[in-house]
Design a protein around this motif. Structure first.
Motif, PDB file in Angstrom:
ATOM      1  N   GLU A  35      19.756  32.899   1.460  1.00  0.00           N
ATOM      2  CA  GLU A  35      18.542  32.200   1.045  1.00  0.00           C
ATOM      3  C   GLU A  35      18.048  31.315   2.178  1.00  0.00           C
ATOM      4  OE1 GLU A  35      17.557  29.547  -2.845  1.00  0.00           O
ATOM      5  OE2 GLU A  35      19.095  28.744  -1.503  1.00  0.00           O
ATOM      6  N   GLY A  36      16.773  31.421   2.493  1.00  0.00           N
ATOM      7  CA  GLY A  36      16.152  30.532   3.465  1.00  0.00           C
ATOM      8  C   GLY A  36      15.276  29.507   2.760  1.00  0.00           C
ATOM      9  N   PHE A  37      15.180  28.306   3.320  1.00  0.00           N
ATOM     10  CA  PHE A  37      14.374  27.259   2.691  1.00  0.00           C
ATOM     11  C   PHE A  37      13.592  26.485   3.743  1.00  0.00           C
ATOM     12  CE2 PHE A  37      18.631  25.557   3.432  1.00  0.00           C
ATOM     13  CZ  PHE A  37      18.381  24.346   4.072  1.00  0.00           C
ATOM     14  N   TYR A  38      12.444  25.998   3.310  1.00  0.00           N
ATOM     15  CA  TYR A  38      11.581  25.178   4.165  1.00  0.00           C
ATOM     16  C   TYR A  38      10.947  24.122   3.274  1.00  0.00           C
ATOM     17  CZ  TYR A  38       7.620  23.785   7.109  1.00  0.00           C
ATOM     18  OH  TYR A  38       6.708  23.063   7.835  1.00  0.00           O
ATOM     19  N   THR A  39      11.194  22.852   3.589  1.00  0.00           N
ATOM     20  CA  THR A  39      10.648  21.738   2.811  1.00  0.00           C
ATOM     21  C   THR A  39       9.959  20.768   3.759  1.00  0.00           C
ATOM     22  OG1 THR A  39      12.419  21.891   1.158  1.00  0.00           O
ATOM     23  CG2 THR A  39      11.149  19.856   1.212  1.00  0.00           C
ATOM     24  N   VAL A  40       8.717  20.422   3.456  1.00  0.00           N
ATOM     25  CA  VAL A  40       8.001  19.412   4.228  1.00  0.00           C
ATOM     26  C   VAL A  40       7.674  18.248   3.302  1.00  0.00           C
ATOM     27  CG1 VAL A  40       5.802  20.609   3.830  1.00  0.00           C
ATOM     28  CG2 VAL A  40       5.991  18.924   5.666  1.00  0.00           C
ATOM     29  N   LEU A  41       8.028  17.042   3.731  1.00  0.00           N
ATOM     30  CA  LEU A  41       7.757  15.815   2.976  1.00  0.00           C
ATOM     31  C   LEU A  41       6.558  15.120   3.605  1.00  0.00           C
ATOM     32  CD1 LEU A  41      11.396  14.400   2.663  1.00  0.00           C
ATOM     33  CD2 LEU A  41      10.191  15.883   1.073  1.00  0.00           C
ATOM     34  N   GLN A  42       5.556  14.837   2.798  1.00  0.00           N
ATOM     35  CA  GLN A  42       4.378  14.121   3.263  1.00  0.00           C
ATOM     36  C   GLN A  42       4.421  12.687   2.769  1.00  0.00           C
ATOM     37  OE1 GLN A  42       1.417  16.809   1.583  1.00  0.00           O
ATOM     38  NE2 GLN A  42       1.016  17.653   3.620  1.00  0.00           N
ATOM     39  N   ALA A  64       6.092   6.596   6.073  1.00  0.00           N
ATOM     40  CA  ALA A  64       6.124   6.953   7.483  1.00  0.00           C
ATOM     41  C   ALA A  64       4.859   7.729   7.837  1.00  0.00           C
ATOM     42  CB  ALA A  64       7.363   7.792   7.788  1.00  0.00           C
ATOM     43  N   GLU A  65       4.359   7.494   9.048  1.00  0.00           N
ATOM     44  CA  GLU A  65       3.153   8.196   9.486  1.00  0.00           C
ATOM     45  C   GLU A  65       3.424   9.678   9.728  1.00  0.00           C
ATOM     46  OE1 GLU A  65       1.522   6.231  12.848  1.00  0.00           O
ATOM     47  OE2 GLU A  65       1.125   4.346  11.790  1.00  0.00           O
ATOM     48  N   SER A  66       4.644   9.993  10.071  1.00  0.00           N
ATOM     49  CA  SER A  66       4.975  11.389  10.363  1.00  0.00           C
ATOM     50  C   SER A  66       5.475  12.100   9.113  1.00  0.00           C
ATOM     51  CB  SER A  66       6.036  11.457  11.457  1.00  0.00           C
ATOM     52  OG  SER A  66       7.232  10.852  11.002  1.00  0.00           O
ATOM     53  N   LYS A  67       5.584  13.396   9.212  1.00  0.00           N
ATOM     54  CA  LYS A  67       6.157  14.210   8.155  1.00  0.00           C
ATOM     55  C   LYS A  67       7.650  14.377   8.393  1.00  0.00           C
ATOM     56  CE  LYS A  67       1.929  16.962   7.620  1.00  0.00           C
ATOM     57  NZ  LYS A  67       1.351  18.333   7.683  1.00  0.00           N
ATOM     58  N   ALA A  68       8.373  14.689   7.322  1.00  0.00           N
ATOM     59  CA  ALA A  68       9.785  15.065   7.446  1.00  0.00           C
ATOM     60  C   ALA A  68       9.897  16.541   7.088  1.00  0.00           C
ATOM     61  CB  ALA A  68      10.651  14.224   6.528  1.00  0.00           C
ATOM     62  N   ASP A  79       0.815  -1.216   0.000  1.00  0.00           N
ATOM     63  CA  ASP A  79       0.000   0.000   0.000  1.00  0.00           C
ATOM     64  C   ASP A  79       0.852   1.272   0.000  1.00  0.00           C
ATOM     65  OD1 ASP A  79       1.019  -0.393   2.487  1.00  0.00           O
ATOM     66  OD2 ASP A  79      -0.853  -0.065   3.583  1.00  0.00           O
ATOM     67  N   LEU A  80       2.055   1.180  -0.578  1.00  0.00           N
ATOM     68  CA  LEU A  80       2.942   2.327  -0.619  1.00  0.00           C
ATOM     69  C   LEU A  80       2.365   3.433  -1.505  1.00  0.00           C
ATOM     70  CD1 LEU A  80       5.756   3.276   0.375  1.00  0.00           C
ATOM     71  CD2 LEU A  80       6.677   2.432  -1.792  1.00  0.00           C
ATOM     72  N   LYS A  81       2.341   4.652  -0.997  1.00  0.00           N
ATOM     73  CA  LYS A  81       1.811   5.805  -1.725  1.00  0.00           C
ATOM     74  C   LYS A  81       2.962   6.684  -2.211  1.00  0.00           C
ATOM     75  CE  LYS A  81      -0.558   7.150   1.834  1.00  0.00           C
ATOM     76  NZ  LYS A  81      -1.452   7.931   2.729  1.00  0.00           N
ATOM     77  N   PRO A  82       2.710   7.532  -3.215  1.00  0.00           N
ATOM     78  CA  PRO A  82       3.751   8.475  -3.637  1.00  0.00           C
ATOM     79  C   PRO A  82       4.121   9.414  -2.500  1.00  0.00           C
ATOM     80  CG  PRO A  82       1.981   8.365  -5.260  1.00  0.00           C
ATOM     81  CD  PRO A  82       1.504   7.625  -4.049  1.00  0.00           C
ATOM     82  N   GLU A  83       5.319   9.859  -2.531  1.00  0.00           N
ATOM     83  CA  GLU A  83       5.808  10.832  -1.564  1.00  0.00           C
ATOM     84  C   GLU A  83       5.663  12.224  -2.186  1.00  0.00           C
ATOM     85  OE1 GLU A  83       9.777  11.227   1.226  1.00  0.00           O
ATOM     86  OE2 GLU A  83       9.948  10.367  -0.772  1.00  0.00           O
ATOM     87  N   THR A  84       5.113  13.149  -1.449  1.00  0.00           N
ATOM     88  CA  THR A  84       4.909  14.495  -1.966  1.00  0.00           C
ATOM     89  C   THR A  84       5.613  15.512  -1.073  1.00  0.00           C
ATOM     90  OG1 THR A  84       2.829  14.752  -0.750  1.00  0.00           O
ATOM     91  CG2 THR A  84       2.704  13.885  -3.004  1.00  0.00           C
ATOM     92  N   SER A  85       5.788  16.711  -1.598  1.00  0.00           N
ATOM     93  CA  SER A  85       6.511  17.731  -0.844  1.00  0.00           C
ATOM     94  C   SER A  85       5.967  19.114  -1.157  1.00  0.00           C
ATOM     95  CB  SER A  85       8.001  17.681  -1.174  1.00  0.00           C
ATOM     96  OG  SER A  85       8.235  18.165  -2.495  1.00  0.00           O
ATOM     97  N   HIS A  86       6.248  20.032  -0.227  1.00  0.00           N
ATOM     98  CA  HIS A  86       5.995  21.455  -0.418  1.00  0.00           C
ATOM     99  C   HIS A  86       7.265  22.188  -0.030  1.00  0.00           C
ATOM    100  CE1 HIS A  86       1.669  20.796  -0.942  1.00  0.00           C
ATOM    101  NE2 HIS A  86       1.768  19.926   0.055  1.00  0.00           N
TER     102      HIS A  86
END
Length: 814
Positions: free
Chosen positions: A608-615, A638-642, A579-586
């Motif tokens: 430069e500042g950066f912020y990336t969240v992996l869902q 993973a249930e959590s975000k990175a 049941d692996l789903k695609p990994e998405t990011s913002h």
């Protein structure tokens, strides 16, 4: 052939036919001749002179002079450019039969703010005008740092860090803004043909003498380049033939005064008299002896004997690369490009290198044959406002491998990978698009990636020790076919620019089952990736950028995980959860760049500042089977975000005429919202994204004390990080029986290169160089010993103190 690729092929043939017949051959007597100098009056050799909006171009010779013939009548924009100088454009009105004299005077641009880049928006533009910050690595930097391949030069960009992840096979990966290697999209000439299989060891296979420049864009790039461009994009631009040049050189590195790493390289560029065609040919042959960092350490073998360590920390390497890049211009408005390369790469780690792998206590041997080729076609409209680009590329990888221990004859394997790319792009310059002039880009791209992996002694571990238990040699047979369509528009509103873009991707991942009674399993994934960028030009010297980008990765079994760690106790097999789903990011980035004078010298500061969240980030789940001695690593969501957040700082200054300084520093925080498992003991958890320091940086200082003599001082800094240390090996004669999370020390790897150019004849130069890498010997000192060691327990600089000598001959040495 899929329907999408059939349509693209039809479009390609139609536009090529249109281009061939779009313009009659121009045999006019209109001609331009002149020269290119700097502001001090010195000629600039091998400068490039182009008629903008066409394929017409020429290179100045070694004395800075040039000539263009058979030019069309009318008004043209003639542009002269050269590395280290700001480009200059002259508007000319040409008349049939008339000869025009043109003389360029270029201003020095040591910090390269006016350099032309293409990765930011998929079209050529000044780096200063790009909607996102683009960093470049030039051939001069590869030469100054003594980097024979792409891998060694990638540390000298803010946010980038190369690391070695295995003592047994020499697997390396690039981390961009703290994210693992698979989160970076590697491109060759803007095409995603660099496969996941080639990427395991491939960064060390690209010879630096084939590279015109490397463009790096930090932050999400999926809206333009599709899957994997979550952390950023690295675009390797190969050299074009622009003049008749040649270079041949050799370099010898002596690692810790024990192991030799020697290479021979060459390249030559040839163009026709009318500059309708040209070819650039390059080659590299490299051989490196294995290096053992702890030969006096001891361990206890299977017969309870105390034995001295004889296992490698740096693997044995033999690599040969030959390739070409060529072009042909049917007329002034169209151009074909063809590139081709062959890589034969043989590397081995472990011990007993004089014997076959299955006679060693531990051996990881991989032999690659990689064939890559591509063709592209560009067509310009007569008014220079339209450009049609089509391309097709392919990469075939054959890999013979041995991952085994304790003289295991069944550990041989064979892997075959094939990647094909076909696509097209339309670029339109609009005088008025609703609110302002703009540049519109639309394109479509199809990527097919196939991988088949076999291992001689692989067992069907799902049925192990149960009815139906049987040997098989099929580890995986998987293919991924994806098609993406993208569109973006960049408005120029004077003191600010606005860019918006969108990409749709649809991918089908198929596992080809070979078992009796089984059928292929295909999972289809879809994703939409948005992009928005704003550039504020608050003054000529001060700019602010804000960006948002979405990203994604489709599930695949093999990424960097095709690297298999083997020991006497375990072999690691990877699979995906059903049941692996695609990994998405913002990803959100924001920053500014400021050009100013420092003590009268041109300088640039970028923050430069950066912020990336992996869902739904991919994460490993470990299961060890005592009966089969197999560790199964299942990729799950993973249930959590990175979350990765931080800032990059870059500073450049010319320091007058004879010196320049470049330095960068990254401060970041990389962790999951909840603790994740690491290692094989489920009790071991951590919130941190491992192997990611909270700060790291670099500097490069060039100084020319006297004419023709150059000194280069370089340094890379790596801060503290947490690295897992698994059981099985020995340290200081004692067995490691507990898995630990080690906090590594800080490292500062400093190098020095001295080079002198002898001008032995007109147009021919001889360069002699020498130097030392890792002068202070900042190298890991707690490696494991023994055949059961944790080969992944590696951190810090890639090699200990190393001295090197080099010599190059040619009329263009960089």
């Amino acid at each position: 052939m899929s329907l999408s690729r059939s349509i693209l092929c039809t479009i390609l043939l139609s536009i090529i036919a249109l281009g061939v017949h779009a313009q009659k051959k121009n045999n006019s007597d209109t001609m331009i001749f002149g020269d290119v100098k700097d502001v001090s009056g010195n000629h600039v050799p091998f400068a490039t002179i182009m008629v903008e909006g066409t394929t017409i171009g020429v290179a100045a010779d070694g004395t800075g002079h040039f000539k263009l013939v058979n030019l069309p009548e009318g008004t043209i924009k003639l542009k002269a450019s050269a590395v280290g100088y700001a480009p200059q454009i002259k508007i000319l009105n040409l008349k049939n039969g008339k000869t025009t004299e043109v003389y360029f005077s270029l201003k020095e641009d040591a910090i390269q703010t006016e350099e032309v880049v293409i990765t930011a928006s998929r079209y050529a533009q000044s780096r200063k005008e790009a909607p996102v910050i683009v960093n470049t690595i030039s051939p001069e930097l590869f030469s100054a740092t003594g980097s024979p391949s792409l891998a060694e030069g990638l540390n000298f960009v803010p946010g980038l860090r190369m690391e070695n992840d295995c003592q047994n096979c020499g697997f390396t990966q690039l981390r961009l803004n703290g994210l693992d290697g698979p989160y970076t999209q590697f491109l060759i000439n803007s095409r995603p043909v660099f496969s996941s299989l080639a990427g395991v060891y491939g960064l060390e296979m690209f010879p630096s003498n084939m590279i015109d420049r490397v463009e790096v864009v930090r932050g999400g790039g999926s809206a333009l380049y599709g899957a994997n461009a979550i952390g950023g994009t690295v675009n390797v631009i190969t050299r074009d033939p622009i003049s008749n040049t040649y270079m041949i050189g050799t370099e010898m590195n002596v690692i810790d005064l024990k192991a030799i790493d020697a290479s021979v390289k060459f390249n030559t560029s040839m163009v026709t008299d009318d500059y309708k065609g040209g070819m650039f040919i390059y080659g590299l042959h490299r051989e490196r002896e294995p290096y053992n960092a702890n030969p006096d350490d001891t361990y206890i073998d299977g017969d309870n004997r105390v034995v001295k360590d004889d296992f490698s920390e740096i693997v044995k390497l033999k690599s040969t690369v030959v390739g070409l890049n060529s072009y042909y211009r049917p007329n002034d408005l169209s151009r074909f490009n063809v590139d081709f390369s062959i890589i034969n790469d043989d590397r081995r780690g472990g011990n007993k290198f004089d014997e076959k792998p299955d006679q060693a206590d531990v051996a990881e041997e991989v032999k690659h044959t990689i064939v890559t080729g591509g063709i592209s076609y560009d067509l310009y409209s007569k008014n220079s406002k339209n450009r049609y680009s089509l391309y097709s590329s392919a990469q075939n990888v054959e890999r013979h491998s041995y991952y085994g221990a304790d003289r295991d004859p069944s550990a041989y394997g064979y892997t075959h990978g094939l990647t094909t790319v076909i696509g097209g792009q339309y670029t339109r310059h609009l005088d008025n698009a609703i609110i302002a002039p703009s540049i519109l880009i639309a394109g479509v791209e199809n990527v097919y990636d196939m991988l088949n992996d076999k291992k001689l002694g692989y067992y069907d571990y799902n049925d192990a020790i149960a009815p139906g238990y049987r040997p098989t040699n099929q580890v995986a047979d998987q293919s991924v076919n994806s098609i993406g369509a993208y569109v973006q528009n960049e408005w120029d509103l004077g003191w600010w620019k606005l860019l918006t873009g969108l990409r749709y991707d649809r991918g089908a991942v198929t596992d080809h089952e070979k078992r009796e009674g089984s059928s292929d399993k295909t999972d289809v994934y879809e994703h939409i990736s948005p992009r928005a960028n704003v550039l504020f030009k608050l003054s000529e010297d001060f700019q602010v950028r804000l960006s948002y980008a979405g990203g994604f990765r489709f599930p695949q079994i093999f990424d960097e995980d095709l690297h298999i760690e083997s020991s006497t106790a375990r072999t690691i097999i990877h699979k995906n959860s059903p049941d692996l789903k695609p990994e998405t990011s913002h990803n959100v980035t924001g920053g500014f760049d400021y050009d100013f004078k420092l003590f009268g010298s041109s300088s640039e500061l970028i923050i430069e500042g950066f912020y990336t969240v992996l869902q739904d980030p991919f994460a490993p789940s470990f299961d060890f089977d005592d009966a089969t001695k197999v560790t199964t690593v299942t990729r799950i969501n993973a249930e959590s975000k990175a979350i990765v957040t931080g800032s990059n700082i870059e500073f450049k200054t010319s320091l007058g005429k004879d010196a320049n300084l470049q330095l960068g520093f990254t401060v970041q925080k990389s962790e999951y919202s909840d603790s994740q498992e690491w290692g094989e003991d489920p009790k071991n958890t951590s919130k941190q994204i491992l192997r990611t320091p909270s700060n790291y940086g670099y500097f490069v200082l060039n100084y020319e004390p006297i004419h023709h003599f150059t000194t280069t001082l370089t340094g890379t800094y790596t801060g503290e990080m947490h690295v897992p240390h698994l059981t099985g090996g020995f340290y200081e004669g004692k067995e490691i029986t507990e898995e630990t999370l080690v906090k590594t020390p800080k490292f500062m790897d400093v190098g020095l290169k001295l080079a002198y150019d002898f001008h032995i004849s007109k147009g021919t130069c001889l360069e002699v160089s020498a130097g030392m890498k890792n002068i202070f010997n900042q190298f890991q000192n707690d490696f494991d010993s023994g055949s059961s060691r944790d080969a992944g327990y590696v951190y810090g600089p890639k090699q200990p103190r190393t001295i090197f000598f080099g010599i190059k001959l040619g009329n263009a040495l960089d």
